[in-house]
Design an enzyme around this catalytic site. Structure first.
Site, PDB file in Angstrom:
ATOM      1  N   SER A   1       0.835  -1.193   0.000  1.00  0.00           N
ATOM      2  CA  SER A   1       0.000   0.000   0.000  1.00  0.00           C
ATOM      3  C   SER A   1       0.869   1.241   0.000  1.00  0.00           C
ATOM      4  O   SER A   1       2.001   1.227   0.502  1.00  0.00           O
ATOM      5  CB  SER A   1      -0.904   0.024   1.241  1.00  0.00           C
ATOM      6  OG  SER A   1      -1.610   1.243   1.333  1.00  0.00           O
TER       7      SER A   1
ATOM      8  N   TYR B   1      -2.328  -1.082  10.193  1.00  0.00           N
ATOM      9  CA  TYR B   1      -2.334  -1.282   8.747  1.00  0.00           C
ATOM     10  C   TYR B   1      -1.056  -0.728   8.132  1.00  0.00           C
ATOM     11  O   TYR B   1      -0.381  -1.410   7.351  1.00  0.00           O
ATOM     12  CB  TYR B   1      -3.555  -0.594   8.147  1.00  0.00           C
ATOM     13  CG  TYR B   1      -3.691  -0.739   6.645  1.00  0.00           C
ATOM     14  CD1 TYR B   1      -4.286  -1.862   6.090  1.00  0.00           C
ATOM     15  CD2 TYR B   1      -3.234   0.254   5.777  1.00  0.00           C
ATOM     16  CE1 TYR B   1      -4.433  -2.006   4.718  1.00  0.00           C
ATOM     17  CE2 TYR B   1      -3.364   0.126   4.408  1.00  0.00           C
ATOM     18  CZ  TYR B   1      -3.967  -1.002   3.882  1.00  0.00           C
ATOM     19  OH  TYR B   1      -4.093  -1.130   2.519  1.00  0.00           O
TER      20      TYR B   1
ATOM     21  N   LYS C   1       1.884  -3.025   6.196  1.00  0.00           N
ATOM     22  CA  LYS C   1       2.223  -2.835   4.782  1.00  0.00           C
ATOM     23  C   LYS C   1       3.701  -2.445   4.621  1.00  0.00           C
ATOM     24  O   LYS C   1       4.349  -2.839   3.642  1.00  0.00           O
ATOM     25  CB  LYS C   1       1.312  -1.778   4.159  1.00  0.00           C
ATOM     26  CG  LYS C   1      -0.149  -2.208   4.088  1.00  0.00           C
ATOM     27  CD  LYS C   1      -0.331  -3.487   3.271  1.00  0.00           C
ATOM     28  CE  LYS C   1      -1.785  -3.854   3.091  1.00  0.00           C
ATOM     29  NZ  LYS C   1      -1.982  -5.061   2.256  1.00  0.00           N
TER      30      LYS C   1
END
Length: 259
Positions: free
Chosen positions: A139, A152, A156
């Site tokens: 991401s 998150y 990533k």
């Protein structure tokens, strides 16, 4: 279309980027094995694909025993040629104050450890034929921390490190490993993540999106991307044309990384 159908494993294949990636390989004539935690989503995606080219497997990537059994079942049909690791969840905008230990552990377990759980047995299959391609979905959040949550973003960023190390470890076997880092892409990840994470994600962060005004300011192409655009990049990185690319991070973000 490739001359010989490849064996392709796609995790998170029940929706969004994973579903688009699966379709892209099927359209190429490959045999694609769809893995997802949701039987309903797998059934929905596979219904639109040729039955002779797909198999579906209900798998929670955090269950390493079940993952290994599934990869062994797939490998019984021949060595795996491509892994597209698309499974992941999103924790809204939860920062350090809102991130509980439960939320942190669950996101890291799915996004990072879950990826390792799949990569480990797939690599064993690829080594037997001394070739293969691993493409993971990261991401823009690994480089631009503001749009997403703490767990998150961390997961990533860690996937980028995993990808580089895989490239170093596996190059001797003719296996390349790369990561695709999407920016703003319209998918159902918020809904599927809410389904999986439940009330671990703070209510105030559910459904928060990137406005058109913000995209115009941050993204040179001034729009969000599509799952199909990400899938096209994954497909290229798994192709013969990308055989000499390994350990790389390819941003599919409309130029956000440059701004």
């Amino acid at each position: 279309m490739t001359q010989t159908p490849r064996q392709v494993v796609v995790t998170g294949a029940g929706s969004g980027i994973g579903a688009a990636v699966a379709k892209r390989f099927v359209d190429n004539g490959d045999v694609v094995h769809l893995l997802d935690i949701s039987a309903d989503r797998l059934a929905s995606v596979s219904a639109d694909l040729p039955a002779a080219q797909v198999t579906t497997h209900v798998v929670d990537v955090t269950d390493h025993v079940r993952v290994a059994e599934t990869i062994a079942e797939v490998s019984a049909n021949g060595a795996i040629d491509v892994l597209a690791g698309c499974a992941g969840v999103f924790d809204g905008l939860a920062g350090i104050e809102q991130t509980t230990h439960e939320l942190w552990n669950r996101v890291i377990d799915i996004n990072l450890t879950g990826t390792f759980n799949v990569v480990k047995p797939v690599v064993e299959s690829m080594i037997t034929q001394r070739s293969g391609s691993i493409v993971l979905i990261g991401s823009i959040a690994a480089s631009r921390a503001t749009p997403d949550g703490l767990a998150y973003d961390t997961s990533k960023a860690a996937l980028e490190g995993m990808t580089r190390r895989l490239a170093v470890d596996l190059g001797q076997y003719g296996i390349n490993a790369n990561l695709v880092a999407p920016g703003v892409v319209g998918t159902a990840i918020r809904a599927t993540s809410e389904e999986i994470l439940g009330d671990m994600v703070p209510d105030t962060n559910v459904g928060v999106g990137t406005s058109p005004e913000l995209m115009k300011m941050l993204i040179p192409l001034q729009r969000g991307g599509t799952s199909e655009e990400v899938a096209a990049t994954v497909f290229f990185l798994a192709s013969a044309g990308a055989a000499y690319i390994s350990g790389d991070v390819v941003h599919v973000d409309g130029g956000w990384i440059a701004s």
